[in-house]
Write an enzyme that holds these catalytic residues in place. Structure first.
Site, PDB file in Angstrom:
ATOM      1  N   ASP A  92      34.254  56.666  20.837  1.00  0.00           N
ATOM      2  CA  ASP A  92      35.006  57.011  21.997  1.00  0.00           C
ATOM      3  C   ASP A  92      33.710  57.850  23.226  1.00  0.00           C
ATOM      4  O   ASP A  92      32.938  58.389  21.663  1.00  0.00           O
ATOM      5  CB  ASP A  92      35.989  58.302  21.642  1.00  0.00           C
ATOM      6  CG  ASP A  92      36.886  58.507  23.418  1.00  0.00           C
ATOM      7  OD1 ASP A  92      36.057  59.101  23.903  1.00  0.00           O
ATOM      8  OD2 ASP A  92      37.642  57.945  23.276  1.00  0.00           O
ATOM      9  N   HIS A 237      26.611  42.414  48.387  1.00  0.00           N
ATOM     10  CA  HIS A 237      25.419  41.533  48.633  1.00  0.00           C
ATOM     11  C   HIS A 237      25.802  40.873  49.519  1.00  0.00           C
ATOM     12  O   HIS A 237      24.524  40.628  50.066  1.00  0.00           O
ATOM     13  CB  HIS A 237      26.301  40.125  47.955  1.00  0.00           C
ATOM     14  CG  HIS A 237      27.143  40.500  46.441  1.00  0.00           C
ATOM     15  ND1 HIS A 237      26.929  40.937  45.518  1.00  0.00           N
ATOM     16  CD2 HIS A 237      28.385  39.750  45.697  1.00  0.00           C
ATOM     17  CE1 HIS A 237      27.377  41.041  44.576  1.00  0.00           C
ATOM     18  NE2 HIS A 237      28.430  40.013  44.847  1.00  0.00           N
ATOM     19  N   LYS A 323      38.372  34.764  50.334  1.00  0.00           N
ATOM     20  CA  LYS A 323      39.168  34.037  48.908  1.00  0.00           C
ATOM     21  C   LYS A 323      40.079  33.363  49.332  1.00  0.00           C
ATOM     22  O   LYS A 323      40.908  33.213  50.833  1.00  0.00           O
ATOM     23  CB  LYS A 323      39.897  34.950  48.350  1.00  0.00           C
ATOM     24  CG  LYS A 323      38.793  36.344  47.358  1.00  0.00           C
ATOM     25  CD  LYS A 323      39.210  36.819  46.059  1.00  0.00           C
ATOM     26  CE  LYS A 323      38.155  36.949  45.142  1.00  0.00           C
ATOM     27  NZ  LYS A 323      37.330  36.153  44.364  1.00  0.00           N
TER      28      LYS A 323
END
Length: 470
Positions: A92, A237, A323
């Site tokens: 961890d 982007h 999308k």
């Protein structure tokens, strides 16, 4: 521009080594780097997974098989070489014993690349752990997006990172910038001087940037519902693509010269006006697993952007992304102004303007649409497309024996040698959030659209005629 000369790293630490990003992208990238003789260093995986070294090596083999699609295509020598370089630290990030193991594994390391393939809420724990074992001062740290959710959280993340790291050590990765077609866009602009005379507000009517996907969430509903289209691809982007299209030529080969020019563009961008944005949501989105039943998260966005610079003032930049649209395509279309008089037209036909189309997906091509005479007795023009397919044109000379590096392969290699040019910088990140912030604070409700369409009807005002059904 040749790569800058910096000390090369002698170890790669992959945090989040058991996660999906490592399996789908990072381990295949390391395989390709090995296959092309560009990975001469140990790779240490770190994750809270009960693995040993051989488990990590087996995951790498599985990832490469999945990436290639056929076990018979594996370069066994390269995969064996990579496997020998792999080791694993299990634990961890909040457990001091994890860091003691990592300290022992990097005892002789002079300069490490630490790739943080971890969720944003674990970044603080990782860089704090690196600092605790005195590795932060001799590391290049690769941080995955998202770099915050808005301007305030982006500044908070930067503050967290800068408590332990200098800006020169940080490599904020946007894999979009590592894609070959994106590099081709920049080379096409600056290696062809004939464009310079017309690459400005005097000759350009508009620029349209599209990033459309015909597929939906693909099981990522829980993630996507907390992000949405604007945060997922527009802020990073697509604003990066606009910067590459509009920036001035870098003043030198210095790696910061390119970043400086992109930041100048971001600073010249007006903050987005909510009136110039349409958000859409595909029908059926709220029934997706992980999506809230009353969600107003956008799966589509279209907007008009303006750049107040001497070169681009008055030219509208239209951006759309989403999308479940009609096609999967990523492209930028530069539309030039019409001639002052239509000499070769008919009353019922107005010729299309000249357009230069940079297509990055599904193919890497550049198309110049111009007017030519229609065969026959009449002096009438029609559109003629002149297209160069990048893959076909360079198939016989494709560098590296025809191998085109994947984005992560390219960017990991750049981090190893210390090349910042294809990464993002703190000032650039904050400027892009400054542009986006107003529409995050004042969002109009989403408009429904059908899957397989081009988004809500209201968004058509942001797409010039001829740039709609791409």
């Amino acid at each position: 521009m040749g790569p800058p000369v910096h000390p090369e790293a002698d170890a790669l630490i992959l945090f989040g080594a058991s996660g999906d990003l490592a399996r789908k992208k990072l381990l295949p990238a390391l395989y390709e780097l090995t296959r092309h003789g560009r990975l001469g260093l140990p790779v240490i995986g770190v994750a809270n997974t009960d693995w040993f070294n051989h488990d990590f090596a087996e995951r790498a083999r599985e990832a490469v098989v999945e990436y290639l699609g056929d076990p018979d295509r594996i370069d066994t020598e390269a995969l064996d070489d990579l496997s020998e370089r792999l080791s694993f630290v299990s634990g961890d990030y909040a457990d001091p014993s994890t860091w003691r193991q990592l300290a022992a594994a990097t005892e002789n390391t002079k300069l490490a690349v630490a790739f943080l393939a971890v969720p944003p809420d674990l970044v603080d724990a990782v860089v704090k752990g690196l600092d605790a074992i005195y590795l932060a001062g001799r590391a290049r740290v690769v941080v995955e997006k998202p770099f915050g959710r808005d301007l305030a959280s982006a500044k908070e993340l930067n503050h967290t990172l800068h408590r332990y790291l200098d800006e020169s050590q940080l490599f904020r990765i946007d894999h979009f910038l590592g894609k070959e077609p994106v590099q081709n866009l920049m080379v096409f602009r600056f290696a062809n001087s004939l464009l310079e005379a017309v690459w400005n507000r005097n000759h350009v009517e508009s620029v349209t940037v599209t990033m459309a996907e015909s597929f939906g969430l693909e099981g990522r509903g829980a993630f996507y519902d907390g992000v949405g289209c604007i945060r997922d691809v527009v802020q990073n982007h697509l604003l990066q693509m606009v910067a590459l299209l509009t920036m001035e030529p870098p003043a030198s080969k210095n790696q910061h010269a390119l970043l400086d020019e992109k930041v100048k563009v971001f600073r010249a961008m007006r903050p987005l006006d909510p009136a110039d944005v349409v958000r859409g949501q595909v029908e059926g989105y709220r029934t997706e697993p992980g999506v809230a039943p009353d969600s107003d998260t956008e799966t589509f966005a279209a907007m008009k952007l303006e750049i107040d610079s001497w070169r681009w003032s008055g030219v509208p930049f239209y951006i759309r992304a989403g999308k479940s649209l009609a096609r999967t395509v990523t492209e930028a279309v530069v539309e030039f102004k019409q001639p002052p008089r239509m000499l070769f037209s008919e009353e019922d036909h107005v010729p299309d303007p000249c357009r230069l189309r940079f297509r990055m997906k599904p193919d890497d091509s550049i198309t110049l649409s111009m007017q030519s005479k229609v065969p026959g007795l009449e002096l009438v023009s029609q559109s003629v497309d002149m297209t160069v397919d990048h893959d076909d044109a360079l198939s016989n000379s494709g560098g590296e024996g025809g191998h085109v590096p994947d984005a992560y392969e390219r960017l990991i290699g750049d981090a190893i040698v210390g090349d910042h040019r294809l990464f993002t910088r703190q000032d650039g990140v904050e400027e892009t959030w400054r542009v986006i912030d107003p529409i995050l604070r004042d969002m109009e409700p989403t408009k429904l659209y059908r899957a397989g369409s081009w988004g809500p009807d209201e968004a058509r005002r942001f797409v010039p005629k001829g740039c709609g059904d791409v």
